[in-house]
Scaffold this motif. Structure first.
Motif, PDB file in Angstrom:
ATOM      1  N   ASN A 128      77.329  -8.591  16.823  1.00  0.00           N
ATOM      2  CA  ASN A 128      77.931  -9.642  16.002  1.00  0.00           C
ATOM      3  C   ASN A 128      79.285  -9.208  15.465  1.00  0.00           C
ATOM      4  OD1 ASN A 128      75.680 -11.243  16.426  1.00  0.00           O
ATOM      5  ND2 ASN A 128      74.655 -10.553  14.562  1.00  0.00           N
ATOM      6  N   ALA A 129      79.422  -7.924  15.144  1.00  0.00           N
ATOM      7  CA  ALA A 129      80.726  -7.417  14.716  1.00  0.00           C
ATOM      8  C   ALA A 129      81.738  -7.566  15.844  1.00  0.00           C
ATOM      9  CB  ALA A 129      80.612  -5.952  14.291  1.00  0.00           C
ATOM     10  N   GLY A 130      81.271  -7.331  17.085  1.00  0.00           N
ATOM     11  CA  GLY A 130      82.138  -7.525  18.237  1.00  0.00           C
ATOM     12  C   GLY A 130      82.557  -8.977  18.405  1.00  0.00           C
ATOM     13  N   PHE A 131      81.630  -9.904  18.208  1.00  0.00           N
ATOM     14  CA  PHE A 131      81.974 -11.326  18.285  1.00  0.00           C
ATOM     15  C   PHE A 131      82.976 -11.710  17.196  1.00  0.00           C
ATOM     16  CE2 PHE A 131      77.642 -12.323  20.377  1.00  0.00           C
ATOM     17  CZ  PHE A 131      78.201 -12.339  21.643  1.00  0.00           C
ATOM     18  N   ALA A 132      82.808 -11.153  15.998  1.00  0.00           N
ATOM     19  CA  ALA A 132      83.748 -11.445  14.911  1.00  0.00           C
ATOM     20  C   ALA A 132      85.141 -10.923  15.249  1.00  0.00           C
ATOM     21  CB  ALA A 132      83.243 -10.832  13.601  1.00  0.00           C
ATOM     22  N   ALA A 179      77.611  -6.640  24.931  1.00  0.00           N
ATOM     23  CA  ALA A 179      77.640  -8.060  25.295  1.00  0.00           C
ATOM     24  C   ALA A 179      78.838  -8.760  24.666  1.00  0.00           C
ATOM     25  CB  ALA A 179      76.338  -8.740  24.871  1.00  0.00           C
ATOM     26  N   ALA A 180      79.174  -8.374  23.439  1.00  0.00           N
ATOM     27  CA  ALA A 180      80.345  -8.975  22.790  1.00  0.00           C
ATOM     28  C   ALA A 180      81.624  -8.554  23.495  1.00  0.00           C
ATOM     29  CB  ALA A 180      80.404  -8.570  21.318  1.00  0.00           C
ATOM     30  N   LEU A 181      81.713  -7.303  23.905  1.00  0.00           N
ATOM     31  CA  LEU A 181      82.907  -6.844  24.611  1.00  0.00           C
ATOM     32  C   LEU A 181      83.021  -7.516  25.977  1.00  0.00           C
ATOM     33  CD1 LEU A 181      82.863  -3.057  23.685  1.00  0.00           C
ATOM     34  CD2 LEU A 181      84.267  -4.869  22.684  1.00  0.00           C
ATOM     35  N   HIS A 187      95.227 -10.295  27.734  1.00  0.00           N
ATOM     36  CA  HIS A 187      94.603  -9.609  26.610  1.00  0.00           C
ATOM     37  C   HIS A 187      93.169  -9.220  26.965  1.00  0.00           C
ATOM     38  CE1 HIS A 187      97.387 -11.772  23.484  1.00  0.00           C
ATOM     39  NE2 HIS A 187      98.038 -10.980  24.292  1.00  0.00           N
ATOM     40  N   GLY A 188      92.625  -8.291  26.211  1.00  0.00           N
ATOM     41  CA  GLY A 188      91.242  -7.909  26.465  1.00  0.00           C
ATOM     42  C   GLY A 188      90.783  -6.785  25.568  1.00  0.00           C
ATOM     43  N   PRO A 189      89.503  -6.436  25.658  1.00  0.00           N
ATOM     44  CA  PRO A 189      88.959  -5.348  24.837  1.00  0.00           C
ATOM     45  C   PRO A 189      89.275  -3.989  25.450  1.00  0.00           C
ATOM     46  CG  PRO A 189      87.226  -6.267  26.196  1.00  0.00           C
ATOM     47  CD  PRO A 189      88.467  -7.077  26.487  1.00  0.00           C
ATOM     48  N   GLY A 248      74.315 -16.163  20.836  1.00  0.00           N
ATOM     49  CA  GLY A 248      74.571 -15.596  19.521  1.00  0.00           C
ATOM     50  C   GLY A 248      76.025 -15.532  19.113  1.00  0.00           C
ATOM     51  N   TYR A 249      76.931 -16.151  19.876  1.00  0.00           N
ATOM     52  CA  TYR A 249      78.368 -16.020  19.621  1.00  0.00           C
ATOM     53  C   TYR A 249      78.841 -16.834  18.413  1.00  0.00           C
ATOM     54  CZ  TYR A 249      83.420 -16.571  20.456  1.00  0.00           C
ATOM     55  OH  TYR A 249      84.779 -16.601  20.318  1.00  0.00           O
ATOM     56  N   GLY A 250      78.370 -18.058  18.282  1.00  0.00           N
ATOM     57  CA  GLY A 250      79.011 -19.035  17.399  1.00  0.00           C
ATOM     58  C   GLY A 250      79.226 -18.599  15.962  1.00  0.00           C
TER      59      GLY A 250
END
Length: 562
Positions: free
Chosen positions: A74-78, A105-107, A179-181, A433-435
Motif C-alpha cells: 500500500n505504501a508503494g501504491f501511495a 505488486a505495487a512496483l 518514468h518508472g520505479p 487493492g490500488y484505489g
C-alpha cells in the motif's frame, strides 16, 4: 581562461567551512535523507523495519514529510500516485526481505503505468552481501534479483560515500522517459554507522530528454498531412509527458479523431468534436481505427486492453511514438519513433500541414451514437446511473483512483475525467487493492483537493488497514466501496466460462461500522442517494467511507462482431 562551469565547481568559503565541520551525530541514514532533500524531494512514504532503522531515525532530523502506511504494498501504491500527480520521483522507504518483497505488486503497477517511484530498501550487513547463507534475519541470497524484472534499474550501495551518487542516478532513471520505479538497496551497517562526511548539498539529477529523430518526425508529418482518414490513439505517455495541449492542437490541425486508452484518460477533452472518448472495448471503435489510412499512436504500446484484446488489425500505416523502447513496434509494425510524447508532438506541430476535413466530426458523432445504442440495448441503467452520480458528485479538478472492480471497468470506457491527469486506475498491471492507498498518496501530494477512491468489497479488504493511515494524517479521501458480496468481475467471468463461479463469494465486515472503529465516518448509501452522500463526503475534510451495496453488471463483450 575561466569557464562558467569552473566557477560552479569551486566551493565558496562557507561551503568549505561547512564541509570541514559537519554536524555531529549523523549516520548513513542522514546521507540518504540529505540526498533526497538535495534532489528536491519533500515527502516520503514507507514502513520501518529492523535493518532500515538508520534511515527512519534520520527522518526526525530532516524536513521531509513522512507518510507511514500499514502495508508495504500500500505504501508503494501511495508513492505511485504521488509520482503520477506531481511528476516527481516519490521516495519509498522499505526494510529488507519480507518488507521489500511485499512492495513488488505495487512496483509492477508503477512500472506498467510509468509512475516514478524511488524505492530505497535496507539490506543485510555488508559482510553478508555476495551470496551464500549467513543466517541474517530477512536475508535473501540475491535481493536485487527479486526486483530486476520489475523496476527500471537497480543500484546497490556498499559504502557511505556511494549513497548520494547512487540515489542521484536512481532519481534520474526514475524521471527519464518513460518514468518508472527504480530500486536502491543499502546495507544495515552502512545506514547505522556514524559518518564524518560533509552534509549533502543540492544535487542536479536532471534526466536526459528522449528526443525524436528529425527524419522520422518529418516522414510522420508528411504521412499525416496527406492522409485521407487519419486517426489518433492517445495513451498514458501523453498524460505523463504533460502533452495533452499539444495533442489537442495536432488533432485539430489534422482534423483527426482521437481515442484515449484507459491509461490515457484525460489526454484529450471528452466532449471535443473530434473525441472518440475511450470506448476501446467496442467493435465500432475498433472498426473506425482499422479503417484509418494513417493511425498515430502516441504513448501507448497497444497492449491487450488498448487493442481490444488483440482483435485490432490496422489496415493503414501506423506511426507509433513511444518512450519505452521495448514497447516500440512490439505489437504492430509501424514507423516507430522512440521519443518522449511531448517532444515528438512538438516536432510534428512544427512541420505538419493543416488538413481540412469537415466530415471528421460527423464520423465521430456517428460512432458515439452507435456505441450508445449498443449499451442502451443491454438494459444497464443502474450501472450508468451509478457512474453518472459519481461524476456529478466529484469536483472537476479532483483526482480519482479506481481499483480493479466492475464500476472501474465501466469508468475506463464511460467516465469523463474532465481534466488531464485526474483519473487513475490499476489497469497497468491489474492488481487488487490500488484505489484507496493510491488516493492517500494523491491527498498527501495535494491537500487542497478532495480525492475519491473507488473499490469493490473484495479489493477493499486488501487495504482496509490504511483507514488508520487516513485517520492519522487527516488525509482528505472519500472511499466509495461498492459491495456486491465478492469478486464481482471474476464471478461474471467464471459464470460465462464455466456456467458457475467458484471461490468468488466473500464473508465481509460491516464496512460502515469498521470505518467508524477507526474514527472515520461511514455512510451507507443507495443508488438513489449516492450523489448526495458522495457530494457531502467530498465536501467534508478528512477521510470518509461511503458504502454502496449493489450488484453491478458489465456491458457485454464488445470485441466480438455482432
Amino acid at each position: 581562461m575561466t569557464h562558467d562551469h569552473d566557477l560552479v565547481l569551486r566551493p565558496s568559503a562557507a561551503q568549505t567551512e561547512a564541509a570541514l565541520n559537519p554536524p555531529p551525530g549523523r549516520n548513513g541514514g542522514d546521507l540518504v535523507v540529505e540526498t533526497l532533500s538535495g534532489l528536491g524531494a519533500t515527502t516520503v512514504f514507507g514502513l520501518p523495519g529492523q535493518h532500515a532503522l538508520g534511515m527512519f531515525d534520520a527522518l526526525r532530523r530532516s524536513s521531509l514529510q513522512y507518510v507511514g502506511l500499514r502495508v508495504e504494498n500500500n505504501a508503494g501504491f501511495a508513492a505511485d500516485a504521488y509520482g503520477r500527480i506531481t511528476g516527481e520521483a516519490a521516495p519509498l522507504l522499505l526494510s529488507t526481505g519480507p518488507g521489500a518483497l511485499t512492495s513488488l505488486a505495487a512496483l509492477q503497477e508503477a512500472a506498467a503505468a510509468s509512475a516514478p517511484v524511488l524505492a530505497i530498501s535496507s539490506q543485510i550487513p555488508t559482510a553478508g552481501l555476495g551470496g551464500g547463507r549467513h543466517g541474517y534475519l530477512h536475508e535473501l541470497p540475491d535481493q536485487q534479483a527479486s526486483f530486476r524484472g520489475v523496476v527500471k534499474s537497480v543500484h546497490t550501495v556498499r559504502t557511505q560515500s556511494q549513497i548520494p551518487s547512487a540515489l542521484a542516478a536512481a532519481w534520474e532513471s526514475a524521471l527519464t522517459a518513460p518514468h518508472g520505479p527504480v530500486w536502491v538497496e543499502i546495507p544495515q551497517d552502512v545506514l547505522l554507522a556514524e559518518t564524518s562526511l560533509p552534509m549533502v548539498t543540492p544535487m542536479d539529477a536532471t534526466p536526459e530528454d528522449v528526443v525524436p529523430r528529425p527524419e522520422l518526425t518529418a516522414l510522420a508529418a508528411h504521412l499525416l498531412s496527406s492522409a485521407a482518414r487519419p486517426a489518433i490513439i492517445a495513451g498514458g505517455g501523453v498524460v505523463r509527458a504533460d502533452a495533452s495541449g499539444k495533442l489537442r492542437r495536432l488533432a485539430e490541425r489534422l482534423n483527426a479523431p482521437v481515442v484515449t486508452t484507459f491509461g490515457g484518460k484525460g489526454a484529450f477533452p471528452w466532449n471535443h468534436p473530434l473525441s472518440l472518448q475511450s470506448w476501446l472495448e467496442d467493435r465500432h471503435t475498433t472498426d473506425l481505427l482499422e479503417d484509418a489510412d494513417v493511425l498515430l499512436v502516441v504513448g501507448s504500446g497497444l497492449g491487450e486492453l488498448s487493442s481490444n484484446y488483440h482483435t485490432f488489425k490496422p489496415r493503414g500505416r501506423v506511426i507509433q511514438i513511444e518512450a519505452d523502447l521495448g514497447k516500440l513496434e512490439s505489437n504492430h509494425p509501424a514507423l516507430g519513433i522512440h521519443a518522449d510524447a511531448r517532444l515528438a508532438l512538438s516536432a510534428l506541430l512544427e512541420t505538419v500541414d493543416e488538413r481540412p476535413d469537415p466530415t471528421a466530426p460527423e464520423r465521430v458523432r456517428t460512432l458515439l451514437a452507435r456505441v450508445g445504442e449498443r449499451i442502451a440495448a443491454q438494459e444497464l441503467t443502474l450501472e450508468q446511473d451509478v457512474l453518472a452520480s459519481v461524476r456529478r458528485a466529484l469536483p472537476d479538478g479532483s483526482p480519482s483512483f479506481w481499483d480493479m472492480t466492475i464500476l472501474a471497468y465501466w469508468a475506463w470506457s464511460a467516465f469523463d475525467p474532465r481534466r488531464p491527469n485526474t483519473m487513475h486506475s490499476a489497469q497497468g498491471a491489474g492488481g487488487l487493492g490500488y484505489g484507496f492507498p493510491a488516493a492517500l498518496g494523491a491527498a498527501a501530494a495535494d491537500p487542497t483537493r478532495p480525492v475519491l477512491a473507488v473499490s469493490g468489497d473484495g479489493g477493499a479488504l486488501y487495504s482496509i488497514a490504511e483507514l488508520a493511515t487516513a485517520k492519522q494524517y487527516g488525509l482528505d479521501v472519500t472511499w466509495l466501496i461498492v459491495d456486491d458480496g465478492g469478486y464481482g468481475i471474476l464471478r461474471e467471468y467464471m459464470t460465462d466460462a464455466f456456467g458457475q463461479a467458484t471461490a468468488t463469494e466473500l464473508a465481509r465486515p460491516d464496512y460502515v461500522a469498521l470505518a467508524e472503529s477507526f474514527g472515520v465516518p461511514g455512510i451507507r448509501t443507495t443508488p438513489g442517494t449516492l450523489e448526495a452522500d458522495l457530494s457531502k463526503a467530498l465536501a467534508t475534510p478528512g477521510p470518509t467511507v461511503v458504502l454502496l451495496p449493489a450488484v453491478l453488471r458489465m456491458f457485454a463483450p464488445t470485441h466480438l462482431d455482432g
